[in-house]
Design a protein around this motif. Structure first.
Motif, PDB file in Angstrom:
ATOM      1  N   THR A  42      32.426  30.648  33.510  1.00  0.00           N
ATOM      2  CA  THR A  42      33.353  29.909  34.493  1.00  0.00           C
ATOM      3  C   THR A  42      33.344  28.371  33.815  1.00  0.00           C
ATOM      4  O   THR A  42      32.342  27.923  33.917  1.00  0.00           O
ATOM      5  N   ARG A  76      23.146  36.968  34.144  1.00  0.00           N
ATOM      6  CA  ARG A  76      23.486  35.596  34.695  1.00  0.00           C
ATOM      7  C   ARG A  76      24.765  35.120  34.366  1.00  0.00           C
ATOM      8  O   ARG A  76      25.243  35.441  33.337  1.00  0.00           O
ATOM      9  N   GLY A  77      25.392  34.480  35.537  1.00  0.00           N
ATOM     10  CA  GLY A  77      26.485  34.029  35.432  1.00  0.00           C
ATOM     11  C   GLY A  77      26.290  32.713  34.591  1.00  0.00           C
ATOM     12  O   GLY A  77      25.191  32.098  34.848  1.00  0.00           O
ATOM     13  N   PRO A 135      30.819  37.994  29.231  1.00  0.00           N
ATOM     14  CA  PRO A 135      31.467  38.124  30.432  1.00  0.00           C
ATOM     15  C   PRO A 135      30.812  36.957  31.544  1.00  0.00           C
ATOM     16  O   PRO A 135      29.631  36.573  31.241  1.00  0.00           O
ATOM     17  N   GLN A 136      31.464  36.707  32.479  1.00  0.00           N
ATOM     18  CA  GLN A 136      31.021  35.765  33.713  1.00  0.00           C
ATOM     19  C   GLN A 136      30.698  34.405  33.331  1.00  0.00           C
ATOM     20  O   GLN A 136      29.764  33.898  33.350  1.00  0.00           O
ATOM     21  N   GLU A 169      30.153  30.229  44.322  1.00  0.00           N
ATOM     22  CA  GLU A 169      29.552  31.581  43.607  1.00  0.00           C
ATOM     23  C   GLU A 169      28.375  31.386  42.795  1.00  0.00           C
ATOM     24  O   GLU A 169      27.838  32.487  42.392  1.00  0.00           O
ATOM     25  N   THR A 193      23.423  38.569  29.903  1.00  0.00           N
ATOM     26  CA  THR A 193      24.601  38.730  30.555  1.00  0.00           C
ATOM     27  C   THR A 193      24.417  39.150  31.955  1.00  0.00           C
ATOM     28  O   THR A 193      25.558  39.411  32.847  1.00  0.00           O
ATOM     29  N   GLN A 236      33.257  32.264  26.585  1.00  0.00           N
ATOM     30  CA  GLN A 236      34.084  33.371  27.012  1.00  0.00           C
ATOM     31  C   GLN A 236      34.216  34.534  26.406  1.00  0.00           C
ATOM     32  O   GLN A 236      34.670  35.584  26.903  1.00  0.00           O
ATOM     33  N   ASP A 248      21.516  31.940  37.878  1.00  0.00           N
ATOM     34  CA  ASP A 248      22.910  31.641  36.926  1.00  0.00           C
ATOM     35  C   ASP A 248      22.529  30.445  36.078  1.00  0.00           C
ATOM     36  O   ASP A 248      21.701  29.457  36.787  1.00  0.00           O
ATOM     37  N   TYR A 259      27.980  28.884  34.188  1.00  0.00           N
ATOM     38  CA  TYR A 259      29.181  27.735  34.553  1.00  0.00           C
ATOM     39  C   TYR A 259      29.062  26.583  33.627  1.00  0.00           C
ATOM     40  O   TYR A 259      27.826  26.084  33.178  1.00  0.00           O
TER      41      TYR A 259
END
Length: 290
Positions: free
Chosen positions: A167, A138-139, A164-165, A182, A136, A160, A187, A141
């Motif tokens: 996209t 790391r984002g 969290p995080q 972003e 968590t 999701q 990430d 995508y």
């Protein structure tokens, strides 16, 4: 022993540890722009990899081919399959369609796809990719293409909830640069890309890698060009008796990843799921039979 339906990329990966240093250099060169990189003369293929022509000859024999011409003939067949459109795929299938019912034929093809995909799966790479997605710090995508965007959306929806995080990048070429703003080093960018690979997806992968992102690619047996930038590549079998390719194996792998990430993040995930269920109860989105 190579499986009859293995691609040359599969054979290269399976034989990689047994290759000499020069042969590994050649294998890497071929995989970088596969399969086009292997379609020149034996001399040009050798020069592109910085090895000798005898090295090329020895390696193709190690892969199970009698010589370079047979190796190239197989590459051309793969390239034809890789770029074929839905109409061409249907015409090819219809000419050799067996008499068995479509339910049986389709299911048999999908079952074979699953077996072959799992047989070639690297558990260490799978575990490492799940660890990245469960981190968590790391984002994450997620992006798909024209067909795979539905799978990307499904994967995003579950991720999701788990953490969290996360996209979902819109599958529109003029929209993803905004998301790239972003993306930070470390990430994770999850990309789904199967044949008729999209140029915008390749550019996104290139630019995300340049920003230090970790790329996890879900692709087909011919391997998307995105693979050259990916930290983890999962090649799924997708051919079935249809004008369309099958997403079943991709879905199986994505759901397995979801299950493993959920396991690794469960204490926090449970809290998120409880909070989400409370919101659903308050909004009365779903009927309750009590």
């Amino acid at each position: 022993m190579p499986h009859p339906s293995d691609t040359i990329a599969d054979r290269l990966q399976q034989a990689y540890e047994a290759l000499t240093r020069a042969e590994r250099q050649l294998a890497t060169s071929i995989l970088e722009n596969y399969p086009v990189s292997g379609l020149g003369t034996i001399t040009t293929v050798a020069q592109a990899a910085g090895v000798s022509t005898p090295t090329v000859a020895r390696m193709v024999q190690k892969l199970g081919y009698k010589g370079f011409p047979e190796f190239q003939a197989e590459l051309r067949r793969e390239l034809e399959a890789k770029i074929s459109d839905p109409i061409a795929k249907h015409d090819t299938w219809a000419e050799r369609a067996p008499d068995a019912h479509i339910l049986n034929r389709f299911t048999e093809a999908v079952s074979g796809n699953i077996r072959q995909t799992l047989a070639q799966m690297d558990p260490d790479s799978f575990d490492a990719a799940c660890a990245l997605l469960a981190d968590t710090g790391r984002g994450v995508y997620v992006v798909g293409g024209r067909i795979t965007r539905a799978l990307a959306d499904y994967f995003f929806l579950h991720m999701q909830v788990l953490r969290p995080q996360v996209t979902l990048i819109q599958s529109i070429s003029n929209a993803w640069p905004h998301y790239l703003l972003e993306v930070e080093a470390g990430d994770v960018v999850v990309i789904l890309d199967v044949r008729r690979y999209e140029n915008s997806t390749l550019k996104l992968a290139e630019m995300a890698a340049a920003r230090g992102a970790k790329i996890v690619l879900f692709t087909d047996q011919w391997r998307s060009p995105v693979s050259q930038y990916a930290d983890h590549v999962f090649s799924c079998r997708i051919e079935v008796p249809s004008a369309w390719d099958s997403g079943v194996t991709l879905m199986l792998l994505l759901e397995t990843v979801i299950a493993e990430v959920q396991e690794q993040t469960w204490p926090e995930t449970r809290k998120r799921m409880e909070a989400l269920e409370d919101m659903f109860d308050r909004t009365k989105f779903f009927r309750k039979f009590t």
